[in-house]
Design a protein around this motif. Structure first.
Motif, PDB file in Angstrom:
ATOM      1  N   LEU A  11       0.826  -1.211   0.000  1.00  0.00           N
ATOM      2  CA  LEU A  11       0.000   0.000   0.000  1.00  0.00           C
ATOM      3  C   LEU A  11       0.859   1.259   0.000  1.00  0.00           C
ATOM      4  O   LEU A  11       0.543   2.245  -0.678  1.00  0.00           O
ATOM      5  N   GLN A  12       1.949   1.231   0.752  1.00  0.00           N
ATOM      6  CA  GLN A  12       2.852   2.382   0.790  1.00  0.00           C
ATOM      7  C   GLN A  12       3.424   2.665  -0.592  1.00  0.00           C
ATOM      8  O   GLN A  12       3.491   3.819  -1.028  1.00  0.00           O
ATOM      9  N   ARG A  13       3.819   1.608  -1.288  1.00  0.00           N
ATOM     10  CA  ARG A  13       4.375   1.799  -2.633  1.00  0.00           C
ATOM     11  C   ARG A  13       3.325   2.332  -3.595  1.00  0.00           C
ATOM     12  O   ARG A  13       3.598   3.213  -4.411  1.00  0.00           O
ATOM     13  N   MET A  14       2.118   1.826  -3.492  1.00  0.00           N
ATOM     14  CA  MET A  14       1.054   2.297  -4.377  1.00  0.00           C
ATOM     15  C   MET A  14       0.710   3.755  -4.099  1.00  0.00           C
ATOM     16  O   MET A  14       0.399   4.517  -5.015  1.00  0.00           O
ATOM     17  N   ASP A  15       0.790   4.143  -2.826  1.00  0.00           N
ATOM     18  CA  ASP A  15       0.492   5.529  -2.451  1.00  0.00           C
ATOM     19  C   ASP A  15       1.543   6.515  -2.958  1.00  0.00           C
ATOM     20  O   ASP A  15       1.292   7.722  -3.017  1.00  0.00           O
ATOM     21  N   GLN A  16       2.713   6.005  -3.320  1.00  0.00           N
ATOM     22  CA  GLN A  16       3.782   6.869  -3.826  1.00  0.00           C
ATOM     23  C   GLN A  16       3.538   7.285  -5.279  1.00  0.00           C
ATOM     24  O   GLN A  16       4.175   8.200  -5.783  1.00  0.00           O
ATOM     25  N   GLU A  17       2.614   6.584  -5.939  1.00  0.00           N
ATOM     26  CA  GLU A  17       2.272   6.896  -7.319  1.00  0.00           C
ATOM     27  C   GLU A  17       0.909   7.567  -7.379  1.00  0.00           C
ATOM     28  O   GLU A  17       0.174   7.603  -6.394  1.00  0.00           O
ATOM     29  N   VAL A  45      -7.223  -7.153  -1.891  1.00  0.00           N
ATOM     30  CA  VAL A  45      -8.397  -7.107  -2.776  1.00  0.00           C
ATOM     31  C   VAL A  45      -9.648  -7.498  -1.992  1.00  0.00           C
ATOM     32  O   VAL A  45     -10.687  -6.818  -2.074  1.00  0.00           O
ATOM     33  N   ASP A  46      -9.552  -8.573  -1.217  1.00  0.00           N
ATOM     34  CA  ASP A  46     -10.702  -9.040  -0.422  1.00  0.00           C
ATOM     35  C   ASP A  46     -11.149  -7.998   0.599  1.00  0.00           C
ATOM     36  O   ASP A  46     -12.338  -7.897   0.921  1.00  0.00           O
ATOM     37  N   ASP A  47     -10.190  -7.205   1.094  1.00  0.00           N
ATOM     38  CA  ASP A  47     -10.499  -6.149   2.072  1.00  0.00           C
ATOM     39  C   ASP A  47     -10.894  -4.833   1.403  1.00  0.00           C
ATOM     40  O   ASP A  47     -11.075  -3.813   2.081  1.00  0.00           O
ATOM     41  N   ASN A  48     -10.991  -4.857   0.064  1.00  0.00           N
ATOM     42  CA  ASN A  48     -11.381  -3.670  -0.717  1.00  0.00           C
ATOM     43  C   ASN A  48     -10.410  -2.503  -0.565  1.00  0.00           C
ATOM     44  O   ASN A  48     -10.797  -1.335  -0.693  1.00  0.00           O
ATOM     45  N   LYS A  49      -9.158  -2.813  -0.288  1.00  0.00           N
ATOM     46  CA  LYS A  49      -8.149  -1.763  -0.187  1.00  0.00           C
ATOM     47  C   LYS A  49      -7.499  -1.474  -1.536  1.00  0.00           C
ATOM     48  O   LYS A  49      -6.989  -0.381  -1.760  1.00  0.00           O
ATOM     49  N   ILE A  50      -7.501  -2.462  -2.405  1.00  0.00           N
ATOM     50  CA  ILE A  50      -7.050  -2.287  -3.782  1.00  0.00           C
ATOM     51  C   ILE A  50      -8.023  -3.026  -4.690  1.00  0.00           C
ATOM     52  O   ILE A  50      -8.851  -3.807  -4.220  1.00  0.00           O
ATOM     53  N   TYR A  58      -3.178  -4.607 -10.574  1.00  0.00           N
ATOM     54  CA  TYR A  58      -3.926  -4.012  -9.458  1.00  0.00           C
ATOM     55  C   TYR A  58      -3.828  -2.485  -9.479  1.00  0.00           C
ATOM     56  O   TYR A  58      -2.894  -1.905 -10.025  1.00  0.00           O
ATOM     57  N   THR A  59      -4.805  -1.857  -8.828  1.00  0.00           N
ATOM     58  CA  THR A  59      -4.790  -0.401  -8.723  1.00  0.00           C
ATOM     59  C   THR A  59      -5.555   0.048  -7.482  1.00  0.00           C
ATOM     60  O   THR A  59      -6.310  -0.729  -6.894  1.00  0.00           O
TER      61      THR A  59
END
Length: 207
Positions: A11-17, A45-50, A58-59
């Motif tokens: 999540l941290q890496r995705m938040d950097q973009e 994905v199951d937790d609806n975070k991505i 993924y996004t």
């Protein structure tokens, strides 16, 4: 201090973009081994975070306040993510390029790309993304946006470009951040296209 979990690191890496950027499994291989990574991505994905876009892609969906809903990445963005996943070089077919630039108003839910990979067909939301194998080696440009413009201009034809078309091309160049530097790095494009784009960029710089 507690160590970050694999999910937190992802999540941290995705938040950097930018929100809406598409990630593939390979983007996280330095975080965890493949098996652990797959399980962590599934939990997110199951937790609806991505959101899972396609297999191994993924996004974090972008939320549009104007439309009051989440926005999925465009089929074009997905096509480039697929190409990155499989290490393919791709460029749009003529009809797709014309639509992407705005020189064609024909509405289509089919996005066709030529590539150095195999034939593949993907269904994405209500669109179809098609990859066709091409032996064309002459289009080697270091900018996806410029490749699209070159293919569109080639299809449209020099003699058909008037003021209306120049305005459309100008909007595309500005929106996709095609610069003099990018143009200078790709001088192998046909001379008339180089001159047209160069003239537009110079006019915009003078405003």
């Amino acid at each position: 201090m507690d160590k970050m979990s694999t999910e937190q690191k992802i999540l941290q890496r995705m938040d950097q973009e930018n929100t809406g950027s598409i990630f593939i499994n390979a983007d996280f291989l330095d975080i965890a081994k493949s098996n652990t990574l797959r399980k962590s991505l599934k939990r997110l994905v199951d937790d609806n975070k991505i959101t899972r876009i396609l297999d191994g892609m993924y996004t974090k969906l972008e939320f549009s306040r104007l439309l009051n809903k989440q926005i999925y990445p465009s089929p074009v963005s997905v096509a480039h993510a697929i190409a990155r996943k499989f290490n393919w070089y791709i460029f749009p077919s003529k009809n797709t390029a014309l639509n992407m630039v705005g020189l064609s108003t024909q509405i289509s839910n089919t996005y066709e790309f030529l590539s150095d990979g195999p034939y593949r067909n993907y269904t994405y939301i209500n669109s179809e993304i098609i990859f066709k194998k091409s032996a064309n080696k002459k289009i080697k440009i270091d900018s996806d946006s410029l490749v699209t413009l070159v293919v569109a201009l080639d299809s449209y034809g020099k003699s058909n470009i008037n003021l209306k078309e120049i305005n459309i091309i100008t909007s595309y160049i500005i929106e996709n951040k095609i610069t003099i530097k990018i143009l200078e790095q790709n001088k192998t494009i046909p001379g008339w296209m180089y001159q047209l784009i160069s003239d537009i960029l110079k006019r915009e710089a003078e405003k």
